[in-house]
Design a protein around this motif. Structure first.
Motif, short mmCIF file in Angstrom:
data_model
loop_
_atom_site.label_atom_id
_atom_site.label_comp_id
_atom_site.label_asym_id
_atom_site.label_seq_id
_atom_site.Cartn_x
_atom_site.Cartn_y
_atom_site.Cartn_z
N GLN A 36 0.85 -1.21 0.00
CA GLN A 36 0.00 0.00 0.00
C GLN A 36 0.87 1.25 0.00
O GLN A 36 0.58 2.23 -0.69
CB GLN A 36 -0.91 -0.01 1.23
CG GLN A 36 -2.10 -0.95 1.06
CD GLN A 36 -2.76 -1.28 2.37
OE1 GLN A 36 -2.62 -0.56 3.36
NE2 GLN A 36 -3.48 -2.38 2.41
N LEU A 37 1.97 1.17 0.76
CA LEU A 37 2.88 2.33 0.76
C LEU A 37 3.52 2.51 -0.62
O LEU A 37 3.64 3.62 -1.12
CB LEU A 37 3.96 2.16 1.84
CG LEU A 37 4.99 3.28 1.92
CD1 LEU A 37 4.31 4.65 2.14
CD2 LEU A 37 6.02 3.03 3.02
N THR A 89 2.25 1.73 -3.49
CA THR A 89 1.23 2.31 -4.37
C THR A 89 1.11 3.82 -4.13
O THR A 89 1.08 4.62 -5.06
CB THR A 89 -0.14 1.64 -4.12
OG1 THR A 89 0.03 0.23 -4.22
CG2 THR A 89 -1.19 2.08 -5.13
N GLN A 90 1.08 4.19 -2.85
CA GLN A 90 1.01 5.63 -2.51
C GLN A 90 2.22 6.37 -3.04
O GLN A 90 2.11 7.49 -3.53
CB GLN A 90 1.02 5.80 -0.99
CG GLN A 90 -0.31 5.73 -0.31
CD GLN A 90 -0.09 5.79 1.22
OE1 GLN A 90 0.86 6.39 1.72
NE2 GLN A 90 -0.97 5.14 1.95
N GLU A 114 1.84 6.55 -6.98
CA GLU A 114 0.73 7.38 -7.48
C GLU A 114 0.78 8.79 -6.88
O GLU A 114 0.50 9.77 -7.58
CB GLU A 114 -0.61 6.69 -7.20
CG GLU A 114 -0.68 5.34 -7.92
CD GLU A 114 -2.05 4.71 -7.95
OE1 GLU A 114 -2.97 5.18 -7.24
OE2 GLU A 114 -2.21 3.71 -8.70
N GLY A 115 1.18 8.87 -5.61
CA GLY A 115 1.28 10.19 -4.96
C GLY A 115 2.36 11.04 -5.61
O GLY A 115 2.15 12.22 -5.90
N ARG A 125 -0.52 2.74 -10.58
CA ARG A 125 0.29 1.54 -10.31
C ARG A 125 0.20 0.52 -11.44
O ARG A 125 1.19 -0.13 -11.78
CB ARG A 125 -0.17 0.94 -8.97
CG ARG A 125 0.49 -0.39 -8.65
CD ARG A 125 0.07 -0.92 -7.30
NE ARG A 125 0.29 -2.36 -7.27
CZ ARG A 125 0.75 -3.03 -6.23
NH1 ARG A 125 1.02 -2.43 -5.11
NH2 ARG A 125 0.92 -4.35 -6.30
N TRP A 171 11.36 9.39 -1.68
CA TRP A 171 10.48 10.21 -2.53
C TRP A 171 11.32 10.95 -3.58
O TRP A 171 10.91 11.07 -4.73
CB TRP A 171 9.68 11.18 -1.67
CG TRP A 171 8.24 10.76 -1.56
CD1 TRP A 171 7.22 11.21 -2.35
CD2 TRP A 171 7.66 9.80 -0.68
NE1 TRP A 171 6.05 10.58 -2.00
CE2 TRP A 171 6.28 9.73 -0.97
CE3 TRP A 171 8.16 9.00 0.34
CZ2 TRP A 171 5.41 8.88 -0.29
CZ3 TRP A 171 7.30 8.16 1.02
CH2 TRP A 171 5.94 8.10 0.70
#
Ligand code: URA
Length: 241
Positions: free
Chosen positions: A112-113, A115-116, A119-120, A131, A229
């Motif tokens: 989930q992280l 994906t974030q 996409e984030g 994704r 990031w």
């Protein structure tokens, strides 16, 4: 076969634990001494990456894999998921409990992280990407017991399929998540902290090393989160600008 191809070929078999290769006589060479009948001809070696290799063919070749001990605790084999023509491939370490249950990579908390992160970052940077546009796989396709780190022989055996996946997709860039993926893709013992943030290379494909999402989930690694990031931003701009 070029010298480089021959070197890769030999390294591949060495990685699989083959110490001796029998050299077959080339077709055009002069007739050799007669061979004793008992000496069988060496079997032809399979191609490293068979011509016209596809993800489907690789999956078929993996089959109901029992090549290493990891199969013993496997519920589902986790091959990989995403766009088969992706410009970007993420490589993780190996399935965890959720992935083993669903047969899909990165579907648990770390997933989930991830994906974030994908996409984030894409959204913030104005890159239309979800994704499903990338491809995601792991070094080992079966869950290691207690989520332990895969052992060198497990990585070597399963690594041949990872290389075939990467070669079949031939993305514009690869992102190696964490030290196991880094070791498998770059063949180095150098740590993530030293390698991240700068482009590395697998064959002729640029590789960005960054932290594994599981590592970023730990509360004391917030600085690494910022760095991851930054790494991802660099990757997304390189691939999609
Ligand atoms: N961690 C990984 O390295 N891969 C997964 O698929 C899930 C968690």
């Amino acid at each position: 076969m070029t010298q480089d191809e021959l070197r890769r070929y030999l390294e591949f078999y060495q990685d699989l634990g083959v110490k001796t290769l029998v050299r077959r006589q080339a077709k055009h060479a002069a007739p050799a001494e007669p061979q004793p009948a008992a000496v069988a001809e060496a079997p032809a070696l399979p191609a490293l990456e068979p011509a016209g290799d596809t993800l489907l063919k690789i999956l078929e070749d993996i089959g109901d894999c029992k090549r290493c001990r990891l199969h013993e605790g496997r519920n589902k084999l986790v091959f990989g998921t995403g766009n088969e023509q992706a410009k970007l491939v993420f490589v993780g370490e190996g399935p965890g409990a959720d992935e083993d249950e669903q047969g899909l990579p990165f579907v648990g908390r770390a997933g989930q992280l991830l994906t974030q992160m994908i996409e984030g970052t894409a959204r913030k940077e104005g890159i239309p990407l979800v994704r499903a546009d990338v491809y995601i796989c792991n070094v080992v396709k079966c869950r290691p017991p207690e989520n332990r780190t895969p052992q060198p022989d497990e990585m070597e055996i399963c690594g041949q399929f990872l290389y075939r996946q990467l070669q079949a997709i031939r993305p514009k860039a690869i992102c190696a998540l964490g030290s196991t993926a880094t070791k498998a893709v770059l063949g180095t013992k150098e740590g993530v902290t030293r390698l991240r943030g700068k482009w590395q290379r697998w064959r002729d494909i640029p590789v960005m090393v960054t932290y594994h999402p599981s590592y970023l989930l730990r509360p004391y690694n917030q600085n690494a989160k910022k760095e991851a990031w930054e790494d991802l931003k660099m990757v997304l701009h390189y691939v999609y600008d």
